[in-house]
Design a protein around this motif. Structure first.
Motif, PDB file in Angstrom:
ATOM      1  N   UNK A 218       0.876  -1.173   0.000  1.00  0.00           N
ATOM      2  CA  UNK A 218       0.000   0.000   0.000  1.00  0.00           C
ATOM      3  C   UNK A 218       0.911   1.221   0.000  1.00  0.00           C
ATOM      4  N   UNK A 219       0.861   1.988  -1.072  1.00  0.00           N
ATOM      5  CA  UNK A 219       1.773   3.121  -1.249  1.00  0.00           C
ATOM      6  C   UNK A 219       0.969   4.412  -1.332  1.00  0.00           C
TER       7      UNK A 219
ATOM      8  N   UNK B   2      -0.907  -1.067  -4.447  1.00  0.00           N
ATOM      9  CA  UNK B   2      -2.148  -0.287  -4.399  1.00  0.00           C
ATOM     10  C   UNK B   2      -1.738   1.146  -4.064  1.00  0.00           C
ATOM     11  N   UNK B   3      -1.869   2.045  -5.021  1.00  0.00           N
ATOM     12  CA  UNK B   3      -1.515   3.448  -4.761  1.00  0.00           C
ATOM     13  C   UNK B   3      -2.736   4.111  -4.143  1.00  0.00           C
TER      14      UNK B   3
ATOM     15  N   UNK C  23      -5.087   3.287  -7.874  1.00  0.00           N
ATOM     16  CA  UNK C  23      -4.744   2.276  -8.873  1.00  0.00           C
ATOM     17  C   UNK C  23      -4.151   1.077  -8.157  1.00  0.00           C
ATOM     18  N   UNK C  24      -4.492  -0.119  -8.664  1.00  0.00           N
ATOM     19  CA  UNK C  24      -3.967  -1.357  -8.102  1.00  0.00           C
ATOM     20  C   UNK C  24      -3.394  -2.156  -9.253  1.00  0.00           C
ATOM     21  N   UNK C  25      -2.085  -2.321  -9.287  1.00  0.00           N
ATOM     22  CA  UNK C  25      -1.493  -3.024 -10.430  1.00  0.00           C
ATOM     23  C   UNK C  25      -0.064  -3.430 -10.143  1.00  0.00           C
ATOM     24  N   UNK C  26       0.560  -4.095 -11.125  1.00  0.00           N
ATOM     25  CA  UNK C  26       1.959  -4.505 -10.969  1.00  0.00           C
ATOM     26  C   UNK C  26       2.827  -3.249 -10.991  1.00  0.00           C
TER      27      UNK C  26
ATOM     28  N   UNK D 186       1.067   9.049 -11.695  1.00  0.00           N
ATOM     29  CA  UNK D 186       2.210   9.478 -12.514  1.00  0.00           C
ATOM     30  C   UNK D 186       3.136  10.417 -11.770  1.00  0.00           C
ATOM     31  N   UNK D 187       2.544  11.279 -10.959  1.00  0.00           N
ATOM     32  CA  UNK D 187       3.377  12.272 -10.281  1.00  0.00           C
ATOM     33  C   UNK D 187       3.850  11.798  -8.906  1.00  0.00           C
ATOM     34  N   UNK D 188       3.208  10.771  -8.355  1.00  0.00           N
ATOM     35  CA  UNK D 188       3.665  10.271  -7.048  1.00  0.00           C
ATOM     36  C   UNK D 188       4.767   9.227  -7.215  1.00  0.00           C
ATOM     37  N   UNK D 189       4.694   8.445  -8.287  1.00  0.00           N
ATOM     38  CA  UNK D 189       5.662   7.375  -8.518  1.00  0.00           C
ATOM     39  C   UNK D 189       6.645   7.813  -9.587  1.00  0.00           C
TER      40      UNK D 189
END
Ligand code: ATP
Length: 354
Positions: free
Chosen positions: A34-35, A209-210, A218-221, A235-238
């Motif tokens: 969980x990010x 899971x962002x 969003x929940x993804x690889x 996009x801007x957090x990661x």
């Protein structure tokens, strides 16, 4: 196989909506992170899974059982916190054996069984040579490993971790991070891990899971999160530096972006054009289809460089490159965006357009 399920979970603290209709499915043996930024609801979500909080609405299932109102002890989860507590007066062995000792009747464990399990986990975490030491005589990194060993020794159904590495210094953090991932793989444990550190998330997770403002955005690889953000927030957090975001206005068949135009994919409102800094090629000479800019500043970061480029009076974008950069502020530079890697976002909702 689905193992941990959160179904539309809501948790409020007075007026604060800490967790806002979170739904997640975690598979058996999966490592889910969980990010999100501080206050987005990560810890509360973890505490809900652990049973330390009860949701106001929604359901939580572990291994097919509805545990929404069950006590923590009935859920067979182990939790490791940022400020891990070990018993300083006990030896490392006694610390690790403790959860087994208190349950030995229930688990029908002999002294030998306990010894074997402690040895196994201590070896995996490379603390087997410290078993006779007092816990108070260990370094921070060693203490954290003891805490991990103690959480894992009873091989719980689910392993819950809340920023377990944040108190470690940088070098040990990298070492324990790698061991953690290896251990989780070897034991096949289902892990849910909270962090605000995107590097930790990208390196550890099978899926991320962002979260933002109590919701899962969003929940993804890690690849999906990185390459195909479904929301401008992702996009801007990661990403370090994060995705470049430029405002573009539709004008007939074209989109007017700062210093360049794009084909209009059929939008009527302003959009955000997102491109990651490493998906931009650069040249000091004009190239066909390139966007002209002016170097603002160059930042060397070890093996890579970040070139900050002004496209016009307002738009500054970052280019990440492994090529050696000898450019100076004020030099002209030509940029070619890898449009296959670009993402358009709705400027009102922030959602990705395709
Ligand atoms: P951090 O990374 O800073 O720990 P987080 O993403 O884990 O943040 P939470 O701790 O889950 O966030 O908090 C989510 C929201 O709920 C925040 O606004 C927080 O202030 C609020 N909150 C959390 N716990 C409580 C509580 N016990 N009482 C009141 N408000 C709380």
């Amino acid at each position: 196989m689905t193992y941990v399920v959160l179904d539309n979970v809501i948790k409020r603290y007075g007026k604060v909506l800490a967790v806002d209709k979170v739904s997640l499915t975690v598979n058996k043996g999966e490592f889910v992170v969980l990010l999100g930024p501080s206050g987005c609801g990560k810890t509360t979500t973890l505490r809900l899974i652990a049973g330390l909080e009860i949701p106001d609405e929604g359901r939580i299932y572990i291994d097919g059982v509805d545990v929404t109102y069950k006590e923590p002890a009935e859920r067979d989860v182990a939790m490791v916190f940022q400020d891990y507590a070990i018993y300083p007066h006990m030896t490392v062995y006694q610390n690790i054996a403790f959860p087994l000792e208190v349950r030995k009747r229930k688990l029908r464990l002999s002294k030998k069984d306990i010894e074997e399990r402690v040895m196994r986990i201590a070896k995996l975490l490379q603390i087997d040579h410290l078993l006779d030491r007092k816990a108070s005589q260990l370094s921070g990194g060693q203490q954290q490993r003891v805490a991990l060993a103690r959480a894992l020794v009873r091989e719980p159904k689910v392993w819950l971790m809340d920023e377990p590495l944040s108190n470690l210094d940088a070098l040990i953090r990298l070492q324990v991070r790698a061991e953690l991932k290896r251990l989780q793989r070897d034991l096949g444990i289902t892990a849910i891990y909270v962090t605000h550190d995107q590097v930790e998330a990208l390196t550890l997770a099978d899926r991320i899971a962002v979260m933002n403002a109590g919701r899962v955005v969003q929940f993804g690889t890690p690849r999906e999160i990185y390459d195909a953000p479904r929301h401008v927030f992702v996009g801007t957090f990661v990403g370090n530096p994060p995705m470049n975001i430029l405002r573009c206005r539709p004008s007939g068949d074209l989109m007017q972006c700062p210093g360049f135009t794009l084909r209009n994919p059929g939008v009527k409102n302003e959009v955000y054009f997102g491109i990651r800094p490493e998906y931009i090629e650069w040249s000091t000479k004009p190239v066909e289809g390139a966007v002209k800019g002016v170097v603002y500043v160059v930042e060397p970061i070890g093996s890579e460089y970040i070139i900050n480029v002004k496209l016009d009076s307002e738009a500054l974008i970052k280019v990440k490159t492994v090529r050696e950069v000898t450019l100076q502020p004020g030099d002209e530079i030509y940029l070619v965006f890898d449009l296959k890697k670009a993402v358009l976002f709705d400027s009102e909702t922030g959602a990705a357009l395709s």
